[in-house]
Design a protein around this motif. Structure first.
Motif, mmCIF file in Angstrom:
data_model
loop_
_atom_site.group_PDB
_atom_site.id
_atom_site.type_symbol
_atom_site.label_atom_id
_atom_site.label_comp_id
_atom_site.label_asym_id
_atom_site.label_seq_id
_atom_site.Cartn_x
_atom_site.Cartn_y
_atom_site.Cartn_z
ATOM 1 N N ARG A 1 0.770 -1.008 -0.136
ATOM 2 C CA ARG A 1 -0.041 0.000 0.015
ATOM 3 C C ARG A 1 0.921 1.533 0.124
ATOM 4 O O ARG A 1 0.646 2.297 -0.802
ATOM 5 N N ALA B 1 -0.751 5.564 -6.965
ATOM 6 C CA ALA B 1 -2.137 4.854 -7.244
ATOM 7 C C ALA B 1 -3.053 5.638 -6.518
ATOM 8 O O ALA B 1 -2.996 6.073 -5.358
ATOM 9 N N ASN B 2 -4.443 5.602 -6.916
ATOM 10 C CA ASN B 2 -5.435 6.068 -6.078
ATOM 11 C C ASN B 2 -6.066 4.841 -5.263
ATOM 12 O O ASN B 2 -5.732 3.812 -5.381
ATOM 13 N N GLU B 3 -6.934 5.150 -4.456
ATOM 14 C CA GLU B 3 -7.348 4.545 -3.337
ATOM 15 C C GLU B 3 -8.157 3.348 -3.816
ATOM 16 O O GLU B 3 -7.929 2.206 -3.315
ATOM 17 N N GLN C 1 -6.147 -3.868 -5.864
ATOM 18 C CA GLN C 1 -4.933 -4.823 -5.894
ATOM 19 C C GLN C 1 -4.680 -5.475 -4.632
ATOM 20 O O GLN C 1 -4.132 -6.741 -4.700
ATOM 21 N N MET D 1 2.459 1.512 -3.440
ATOM 22 C CA MET D 1 1.585 2.089 -4.482
ATOM 23 C C MET D 1 1.197 3.670 -4.326
ATOM 24 O O MET D 1 1.252 4.303 -5.163
ATOM 25 N N GLU E 1 -7.785 1.881 -6.796
ATOM 26 C CA GLU E 1 -6.660 0.993 -7.574
ATOM 27 C C GLU E 1 -6.254 0.006 -6.587
ATOM 28 O O GLU E 1 -5.742 -0.927 -6.510
ATOM 29 N N MET E 2 -5.540 0.842 -5.309
ATOM 30 C CA MET E 2 -4.886 0.177 -4.200
ATOM 31 C C MET E 2 -5.819 -0.819 -3.530
ATOM 32 O O MET E 2 -5.300 -2.164 -3.449
#
Length: 177
Positions: A115, A123-125, A131, A118, A127-128
């Protein structure tokens, strides 16, 4: 061939495997954060390559300065196979007999580190979260099947490294007519 390449491969594979086990158990004994970090970064340290190269040059020296490609490949890949088997057994023992909650505990730390990484890459929330959920679902336990699969996939990469090592340590005899 003067020296048995499989015996030498077993010897250097045992050295690599035992060193990897000492690193794995040592980092586990030092704490969960250390274990997770070493597990990640240990994949990038070329200590096995160095050990197998040293063994390959010793083998070539013992064979009068020559080591044909096929024999060099047998030596280098068999070293990786022996090391992989030792590490797979030690991994099973650690995760399933010594510390049965290690998979879940180390996954939590790995997810936190993922996290953070990323987030550093922007990376936006959403996407995180997607993943991280995908990663977490695939890592519930470290059973024999998962270890076997991981070892098999690892051996594919090890074969590529063995080929590169072979190109360095091999030396063919030159025959003149």
């Amino acid at each position: 061939m003067k020296v048995n390449v499989l015996n030498e491969g077993a010897k250097y594979g045992a050295i690599c495997g035992l060193l990897a086990i000492v690193i794995m158990y040592g980092s586990w004994a030092m704490g969960l954060n250390t274990f997770v970090s070493v597990s990640f970064w240990g994949n990038f340290l070329p200590y096995m390559i160095a050990i197998i190269l040293i063994g390959g040059f010793q083998l070539r020296k013992q064979n009068g300065g020559y080591l044909p490609f096929a024999e060099a490949l047998k030596f280098s890949f068999f070293s990786y196979v022996v090391a992989a088997i030792l590490v797979a057994v030690a991994t099973y023992v650690l995760y399933n007999l010594i510390d049965k909650e290690l998979t879940q505990k180390s996954m939590q730390i790995a997810l936190e580190k993922t996290r953070a990484m990323m987030a550093r890459f922007g990376a936006n929330e959403e996407e995180m979260a997607k993943q991280l959920k995908k990663t977490e679902e695939g890592s519930k336990e470290t059973g024999i099947g998962k270890i076997f699969l991981g070892t098999g996939i690892g051996l594919i990469w090890d074969f590529i490294k063995a080929l590169l090592i072979t190109l360095i340590i091999r030396k063919e005899e030159k025959f003149t007519d």
